[in-house]
Design a protein around this motif. Structure first.
Motif, PDB file in Angstrom:
ATOM      1  N   ALA A   9     -25.358  62.071 -26.859  1.00 46.22           N
ATOM      2  CA  ALA A   9     -26.508  61.764 -26.005  1.00 46.22           C
ATOM      3  C   ALA A   9     -27.633  62.715 -26.351  1.00 46.22           C
ATOM      4  N   SER A  10     -28.851  62.201 -26.367  1.00 46.73           N
ATOM      5  CA  SER A  10     -30.006  63.091 -26.495  1.00 46.73           C
ATOM      6  C   SER A  10     -30.200  63.821 -25.170  1.00 46.73           C
ATOM      7  N   ALA A  11     -30.641  65.062 -25.235  1.00 43.54           N
ATOM      8  CA  ALA A  11     -30.716  65.903 -24.033  1.00 43.54           C
ATOM      9  C   ALA A  11     -32.123  66.451 -23.849  1.00 43.54           C
ATOM     10  N   THR A  12     -32.565  66.490 -22.595  1.00 43.76           N
ATOM     11  CA  THR A  12     -33.847  67.097 -22.225  1.00 43.76           C
ATOM     12  C   THR A  12     -33.645  67.911 -20.952  1.00 43.76           C
ATOM     13  N   VAL A  13     -34.130  69.133 -20.953  1.00 45.05           N
ATOM     14  CA  VAL A  13     -34.003  70.014 -19.783  1.00 45.05           C
ATOM     15  C   VAL A  13     -35.174  69.765 -18.847  1.00 45.05           C
ATOM     16  N   PHE A 202     -32.173  74.140 -13.054  1.00 45.22           N
ATOM     17  CA  PHE A 202     -32.518  73.138 -14.056  1.00 45.22           C
ATOM     18  C   PHE A 202     -31.346  72.185 -14.278  1.00 45.22           C
ATOM     19  N   ILE A 203     -31.677  70.947 -14.602  1.00 46.31           N
ATOM     20  CA  ILE A 203     -30.668  69.951 -14.927  1.00 46.31           C
ATOM     21  C   ILE A 203     -30.881  69.480 -16.357  1.00 46.31           C
ATOM     22  N   ILE A 204     -29.878  68.788 -16.907  1.00 42.24           N
ATOM     23  CA  ILE A 204     -29.969  68.245 -18.256  1.00 42.24           C
ATOM     24  C   ILE A 204     -29.999  66.723 -18.133  1.00 42.24           C
ATOM     25  N   GLU A 205     -31.061  66.113 -18.608  1.00 42.64           N
ATOM     26  CA  GLU A 205     -31.144  64.657 -18.634  1.00 42.64           C
ATOM     27  C   GLU A 205     -30.581  64.169 -19.964  1.00 42.64           C
ATOM     28  N   LEU A 206     -29.513  63.390 -19.892  1.00 40.19           N
ATOM     29  CA  LEU A 206     -28.846  62.870 -21.075  1.00 40.19           C
ATOM     30  C   LEU A 206     -29.045  61.359 -21.140  1.00 40.19           C
ATOM     31  N   LEU A 207     -29.449  60.854 -22.301  1.00 35.64           N
ATOM     32  CA  LEU A 207     -29.617  59.418 -22.510  1.00 35.64           C
ATOM     33  C   LEU A 207     -28.424  58.902 -23.296  1.00 35.64           C
ATOM     34  N   VAL A 208     -27.620  58.050 -22.639  1.00 35.69           N
ATOM     35  CA  VAL A 208     -26.376  57.541 -23.215  1.00 35.69           C
ATOM     36  C   VAL A 208     -26.557  56.073 -23.588  1.00 35.69           C
ATOM     37  N   ASP A 209     -26.130  55.719 -24.778  1.00 35.50           N
ATOM     38  CA  ASP A 209     -26.217  54.330 -25.226  1.00 35.50           C
ATOM     39  C   ASP A 209     -25.397  53.421 -24.312  1.00 35.50           C
ATOM     40  N   GLU A 210     -25.855  52.182 -24.152  1.00 33.19           N
ATOM     41  CA  GLU A 210     -25.182  51.271 -23.231  1.00 33.19           C
ATOM     42  C   GLU A 210     -23.740  50.965 -23.644  1.00 33.19           C
ATOM     43  N   SER A 249     -35.252  51.470 -24.206  1.00 37.62           N
ATOM     44  CA  SER A 249     -34.403  52.283 -25.080  1.00 37.62           C
ATOM     45  C   SER A 249     -32.951  51.828 -25.086  1.00 37.62           C
ATOM     46  N   GLN A 250     -32.604  50.876 -24.182  1.00 36.79           N
ATOM     47  CA  GLN A 250     -31.222  50.394 -24.071  1.00 36.79           C
ATOM     48  C   GLN A 250     -30.250  51.544 -23.789  1.00 36.79           C
ATOM     49  N   THR A 251     -30.686  52.469 -22.958  1.00 37.54           N
ATOM     50  CA  THR A 251     -29.854  53.627 -22.612  1.00 37.54           C
ATOM     51  C   THR A 251     -29.774  53.790 -21.094  1.00 37.54           C
ATOM     52  N   PHE A 252     -28.788  54.556 -20.671  1.00 38.40           N
ATOM     53  CA  PHE A 252     -28.637  54.939 -19.275  1.00 38.40           C
ATOM     54  C   PHE A 252     -28.875  56.442 -19.142  1.00 38.40           C
ATOM     55  N   LYS A 253     -29.515  56.850 -18.045  1.00 42.14           N
ATOM     56  CA  LYS A 253     -29.758  58.276 -17.818  1.00 42.14           C
ATOM     57  C   LYS A 253     -28.592  58.885 -17.058  1.00 42.14           C
ATOM     58  N   VAL A 254     -28.129  60.020 -17.548  1.00 40.13           N
ATOM     59  CA  VAL A 254     -27.034  60.764 -16.932  1.00 40.13           C
ATOM     60  C   VAL A 254     -27.501  62.198 -16.735  1.00 40.13           C
ATOM     61  N   TYR A 266     -37.457  76.051 -19.898  1.00 39.61           N
ATOM     62  CA  TYR A 266     -38.738  75.438 -19.599  1.00 39.61           C
ATOM     63  C   TYR A 266     -38.554  73.924 -19.526  1.00 39.61           C
ATOM     64  N   PRO A 267     -39.349  73.266 -18.707  1.00 38.90           N
ATOM     65  CA  PRO A 267     -39.264  71.797 -18.658  1.00 38.90           C
ATOM     66  C   PRO A 267     -39.550  71.186 -20.018  1.00 38.90           C
ATOM     67  N   GLY A 268     -38.752  70.206 -20.388  1.00 41.43           N
ATOM     68  CA  GLY A 268     -38.989  69.484 -21.624  1.00 41.43           C
ATOM     69  C   GLY A 268     -38.258  70.016 -22.836  1.00 41.43           C
ATOM     70  N   LEU A 269     -37.510  71.126 -22.715  1.00 39.52           N
ATOM     71  CA  LEU A 269     -36.738  71.610 -23.854  1.00 39.52           C
ATOM     72  C   LEU A 269     -35.763  70.519 -24.289  1.00 39.52           C
ATOM     73  N   ALA A 270     -35.754  70.236 -25.603  1.00 34.22           N
ATOM     74  CA  ALA A 270     -34.963  69.117 -26.112  1.00 34.22           C
ATOM     75  C   ALA A 270     -33.747  69.615 -26.871  1.00 34.22           C
ATOM     76  N   GLY A 271     -32.762  68.730 -26.991  1.00 32.67           N
ATOM     77  CA  GLY A 271     -31.554  69.060 -27.723  1.00 32.67           C
ATOM     78  C   GLY A 271     -30.613  67.882 -27.764  1.00 32.67           C
ATOM     79  N   GLU A 272     -29.333  68.176 -27.958  1.00 36.76           N
ATOM     80  CA  GLU A 272     -28.310  67.150 -28.040  1.00 36.76           C
ATOM     81  C   GLU A 272     -27.143  67.515 -27.139  1.00 36.76           C
ATOM     82  N   GLY A 273     -26.446  66.485 -26.682  1.00 34.31           N
ATOM     83  CA  GLY A 273     -25.270  66.701 -25.863  1.00 34.31           C
ATOM     84  C   GLY A 273     -24.112  65.862 -26.359  1.00 34.31           C
TER      85      GLY A 273
END
Length: 333
Positions: A9-13, A202-210, A249-254, A266-273
């Motif tokens: 999943a792609s990750a955003t803080v 802070f939370i981690i927003e993860l975008l998971v493929d359907e 994006s055909q993804t679900f937010k987790v 900081y808000p918007g820091l990107a990464g992978e999960g």
């Protein structure tokens, strides 16, 4: 061999409780009462919008309320004069009553004239009517003044609320992360004016493929890497799954929560999960690059059908079809 199956999943803080503040009315931005980075409390004013009419209406409504309250409750109230009229009418009634009944007794004893008796009776009846009218006038006036006072109070509360709409306030205890407008710019109800959120959670927003979302459940472990912390892996756990799919994006937010967050975020820091969905020890694995059609391999004896178990990014678990002694040939490219 130990094998882990995970979902990428792609990750955003983002700060917890992050929201955008909107104005309830349109106007011109007079002043930003806070700066980006300021800590704020629930109810703190953030932005002031120019419009003098609501303030004037609120002031007029306050004056009308004060007048209505003075008329209804004040020492110089209209009701005080009516109370004096009632007392005067009551005294007059008592006096005319005494005179009437005295004259009535005399008349019954054939003392005095009928004219005198009729005059005393008429005066008594007039006093009764005057007293009753005074009481009715007092009751009616009291009800009218009470109604006017209630209406003035309601008008003042409404005007005050309308005036307050021109001041945008915070709905949380937190931090100002962004201001989107500057003094002098036009403000509408459709555009956000500020972004606010928690100052330290802070939370981690993860975008998971359907295709993978059905494998995810709250509590699963997540291994997170952030571009800002190249050589670090942070542990987190799944906290919340949003049920609505993003059609673009055909993804679900987790949402995930750090177990031991980095010192600075900081808000918007990107990464992978990588969301761990299964782990197993002592498994037979095979690189995915050796697979043909997803579940076959080429051996010296020909093509062999496999039963596949866990899968990682580059490995698969082999349940049936070959063993650790089987020689596997890499597919021809």
């Amino acid at each position: 061999m130990f094998m882990t199956e995970s979902v990428y999943a792609s990750a955003t803080v983002q700060p917890d409780s992050l929201y955008q503040a909107f104005a309830a009315v349109s106007g011109i931005l007079k002043n930003n009462l806070v700066e980006e980075g300021d800590l704020i409390k629930n109810g703190d004013p953030l932005i002031q919008i120019i419009n003098s009419a609501p303030e004037l209406n609120a002031d007029n409504a306050r004056l009308n309320l004060n007048l209505a309250e003075e008329n209804y409750k004040g020492s110089a109230a209209i009701l005080t004069a009516l109370e004096d009229e009632i007392q005067a009418a009551q005294l007059s009634l008592m006096n005319d009553s005494i005179n009437y009944f005295r004259q009535k007794r005399l008349w019954e004893q054939q003392i005095g004239s009928q004219v005198q008796f009729e005059n005393k009776k008429l005066a008594y009846e007039l006093s009764q009517n005057k007293f009753r009218l005074a009481k009715n006038r007092y009751d009616r006036t009291q009800k009218e003044l009470s109604t006017q006072w209630q209406q003035a109070r309601n008008s003042y509360e409404t005007a005050k609320t309308n005036a307050e709409d021109f001041t945008v306030t915070s709905k949380i205890n937190g931090k100002v992360y962004a201001l989107f407008k500057q003094p002098g710019e036009i403000v509408t109800t459709m555009e956000p004016l500020a972004a606010l959120g928690s100052k330290d959670v802070f939370i981690i927003e993860l975008l998971v493929d359907e295709v993978d979302i059905v494998k995810i459940s709250p509590g699963l472990q997540v291994l997170v890497t952030l571009d800002a912390y190249k050589n670090s892996v942070f542990e987190a756990s799944i906290h919340k799954i949003y049920p609505r799919k993003d059609e673009r994006s055909q993804t679900f937010k987790v949402e995930g929560i750090f177990k031991d967050p980095p010192k600075t975020l900081y808000p918007g820091l990107a990464g992978e999960g990588n969301i761990i969905i299964a782990e197993k020890e002592n498994v037979l694995t095979l690189p995915k690059s050796y697979l043909i059609n997803g579940n076959q391999v080429r051996t010296r004896d020909g093509i062999v059908q496999l039963k596949i178990g866990l899968q990682s990014l580059d490995q698969v678990e082999v349940l049936e079809g070959i063993d650790e002694k089987t020689a596997i040939l890499k597919p021809e490219e």
